[in-house]
Write a protein that holds these residues in place. Structure first.
Motif, mmCIF file in Angstrom:
data_model
loop_
_atom_site.group_PDB
_atom_site.id
_atom_site.type_symbol
_atom_site.label_atom_id
_atom_site.label_comp_id
_atom_site.label_asym_id
_atom_site.label_seq_id
_atom_site.Cartn_x
_atom_site.Cartn_y
_atom_site.Cartn_z
ATOM 1 N N GLY A 10 0.760 -1.234 0.000
ATOM 2 C CA GLY A 10 0.000 0.000 0.000
ATOM 3 C C GLY A 10 0.794 1.289 0.000
ATOM 4 O O GLY A 10 1.959 1.342 -0.413
ATOM 5 N N LYS A 11 0.148 2.342 0.503
ATOM 6 C CA LYS A 11 0.650 3.700 0.353
ATOM 7 C C LYS A 11 1.966 3.955 1.083
ATOM 8 O O LYS A 11 2.826 4.678 0.599
ATOM 9 N N ARG A 12 2.114 3.359 2.264
ATOM 10 C CA ARG A 12 3.353 3.582 3.007
ATOM 11 C C ARG A 12 4.559 3.050 2.230
ATOM 12 O O ARG A 12 5.606 3.692 2.150
ATOM 13 N N ALA A 13 4.389 1.870 1.642
ATOM 14 C CA ALA A 13 5.480 1.290 0.857
ATOM 15 C C ALA A 13 5.755 2.122 -0.389
ATOM 16 O O ALA A 13 6.914 2.321 -0.774
ATOM 17 N N LEU A 14 4.697 2.639 -1.040
ATOM 18 C CA LEU A 14 4.886 3.473 -2.223
ATOM 19 C C LEU A 14 5.615 4.759 -1.867
ATOM 20 O O LEU A 14 6.522 5.192 -2.599
ATOM 21 N N ALA A 15 5.258 5.372 -0.750
ATOM 22 C CA ALA A 15 5.942 6.597 -0.324
ATOM 23 C C ALA A 15 7.426 6.337 -0.109
ATOM 24 O O ALA A 15 8.283 7.142 -0.502
ATOM 25 N N ALA A 16 7.757 5.200 0.503
ATOM 26 C CA ALA A 16 9.157 4.858 0.742
ATOM 27 C C ALA A 16 9.895 4.611 -0.580
ATOM 28 O O ALA A 16 11.039 5.024 -0.751
ATOM 29 N N ALA A 17 9.216 3.940 -1.520
ATOM 30 C CA ALA A 17 9.842 3.658 -2.812
ATOM 31 C C ALA A 17 10.110 4.941 -3.584
ATOM 32 O O ALA A 17 11.177 5.098 -4.195
ATOM 33 N N LEU A 18 9.167 5.870 -3.578
ATOM 34 C CA LEU A 18 9.359 7.137 -4.289
ATOM 35 C C LEU A 18 10.464 7.972 -3.642
ATOM 36 O O LEU A 18 11.239 8.641 -4.336
ATOM 37 N N GLY A 20 13.028 6.697 -2.178
ATOM 38 C CA GLY A 20 14.257 6.059 -2.621
ATOM 39 C C GLY A 20 14.642 6.466 -4.035
ATOM 40 O O GLY A 20 15.825 6.670 -4.336
ATOM 41 N N LEU A 21 13.639 6.605 -4.903
ATOM 42 C CA LEU A 21 13.907 7.048 -6.274
ATOM 43 C C LEU A 21 14.486 8.456 -6.299
ATOM 44 O O LEU A 21 15.390 8.755 -7.080
ATOM 45 N N GLU A 22 13.948 9.326 -5.461
ATOM 46 C CA GLU A 22 14.450 10.704 -5.415
ATOM 47 C C GLU A 22 15.849 10.768 -4.820
ATOM 48 O O GLU A 22 16.696 11.543 -5.267
ATOM 49 N N ARG A 23 16.084 9.925 -3.811
ATOM 50 C CA ARG A 23 17.373 9.955 -3.106
ATOM 51 C C ARG A 23 18.495 9.344 -3.944
ATOM 52 O O ARG A 23 19.609 9.868 -3.979
ATOM 53 N N ASP A 24 18.208 8.230 -4.616
ATOM 54 C CA ASP A 24 19.261 7.535 -5.367
ATOM 55 C C ASP A 24 18.662 6.912 -6.631
ATOM 56 O O ASP A 24 18.468 5.697 -6.708
ATOM 57 N N PRO A 25 18.371 7.744 -7.632
ATOM 58 C CA PRO A 25 17.699 7.231 -8.837
ATOM 59 C C PRO A 25 18.555 6.281 -9.657
ATOM 60 O O PRO A 25 18.033 5.527 -10.469
ATOM 61 N N GLU A 26 19.874 6.303 -9.474
ATOM 62 C CA GLU A 26 20.770 5.453 -10.261
ATOM 63 C C GLU A 26 21.052 4.117 -9.597
ATOM 64 O O GLU A 26 21.771 3.292 -10.169
#
Length: 309
Positions: A10-18, A20-26
């Motif tokens: 759900g939403k908590r996991a999606l927030a964490a994933a996004l 992570g994308l912003e912090r280290d997209p590579e």
């Protein structure tokens, strides 16, 4: 984090994933998630843009509510002005778009524009690709934009441009750039009566002089009020009509492929500059994306080539 895990947790996991994308997209994890999400597009992506103060956030909130009443799940990316102190989003999703935080069928992510001038944030594309695989509809609200800031056309399937009655926005709309990107134009605050109808007529007149995007889609000019609800049903019907139009004859796949090639070019330009793009030709490479190839994979390949001495 995998797509399956995001769908389960759900939403908590999606927030964490996004985050992570912003912090280290590579990172390997981020790239694997993007590649998987790209292979499973599901949502219709709608971009909402227009001048500051036109009422984009209120309109977006009304659109989210309408989709939820129809049983659609909705993900929202709200791109905010940046704080000069922290670099983060100056506003927040709870301020920008009213929504029910406990509703698992809707999710709002606020992103800082930072120093980008196109109305979007650096990681808008990545967030959109992930959310497109998880929701029925994805809504992207840009920072208030000017005449040349039209990046949303390279991200959204349907672009909705907002015009405010009595503000002169309809005259600005006639200038090159803005007039070419929307598929739908909405005069906000339709409850203003004669002023709203005058703005609608002005925009319709401007559209008679240009064909948006060079497509055969007849751009519609509507009036709607998020406060009274007037015109909202017609707006939602128009959005659905454009989704169906794109689904026919392979138009959506073609449009998204062109977008992907545009993302690759922009990402390489941001990273290596114009000289870097020119060097691709000397290396015997180009920006073309073969049908079915992942844009993120292609971007990695070209980036590695340009990093070599």
């Amino acid at each position: 984090m995998t797509l399956a895990a995001l769908r389960t947790n759900g939403k908590r996991a999606l927030a964490a994933a996004l985050a992570g994308l912003e912090r280290d997209p590579e990172s390997e994890t981020s790239q694997a998630l993007l590649d998987a999400a790209w292979r499973e597009p599901h949502a219709h992506v709608v971009g909402v843009t227009g001048p500051p103060g036109v009422g984009k956030s209120s309109l977006c909130a009304a659109m989210v509510a309408a989709w939820r009443r129809a049983g659609r799940t909705v993900g929202v990316i709200a791109v905010d002005p940046s704080s000069r102190t922290s670099g983060g989003a100056l506003l927040g999703d709870r301020v920008r778009i009213a929504h029910d935080g406990s509703d698992e069928g809707s999710f709002v992510r606020s992103m800082a524009a930072r120093d980008r001038l196109g109305g979007l944030a650096d990681q808008t594309v990545a967030a959109m690709v992930v959310m497109r695989a998880l929701f029925d509809r994805v809504l992207i609200e840009t920072v208030g934009v000017g005449q040349s800031e039209t990046d949303v056309a390279g991200v959204a399937d349907t672009v909705l441009f907002c015009v405010q009655p009595g503000s002169g926005d309809s005259l600005q709309f006639m200038k090159a750039g803005i007039v070419e990107i929307p598929h739908l134009v909405v005069v906000t605050k339709a409850d203003m009566g004669a002023a709203a109808e005058r703005a609608r007529a002005d925009v319709a007149g401007a559209l008679s002089l240009a064909t948006a995007g060079g497509s055969d889609w007849p751009v519609k000019v509507l009036a709607a009020s998020s406060r009274s609800g007037a015109g909202m049903e017609r707006l939602m019907e128009a959005l659905e009509a454009h989704r169906e139009f794109l689904s026919a004859e392979g138009r959506l796949a073609v449009a998204r492929h062109h977008q992907s090639e545009g993302w690759i070019a922009q990402s390489l330009r941001d990273r290596f500059g114009r000289d870097g793009l020119a060097r691709l030709d000397r290396l015997g490479l180009d920006l073309a994306l073969a049908p079915g190839l992942q844009p993120f994979q292609r971007l990695r390949e070209l980036g590695v080539a340009l990093e070599r001495p």
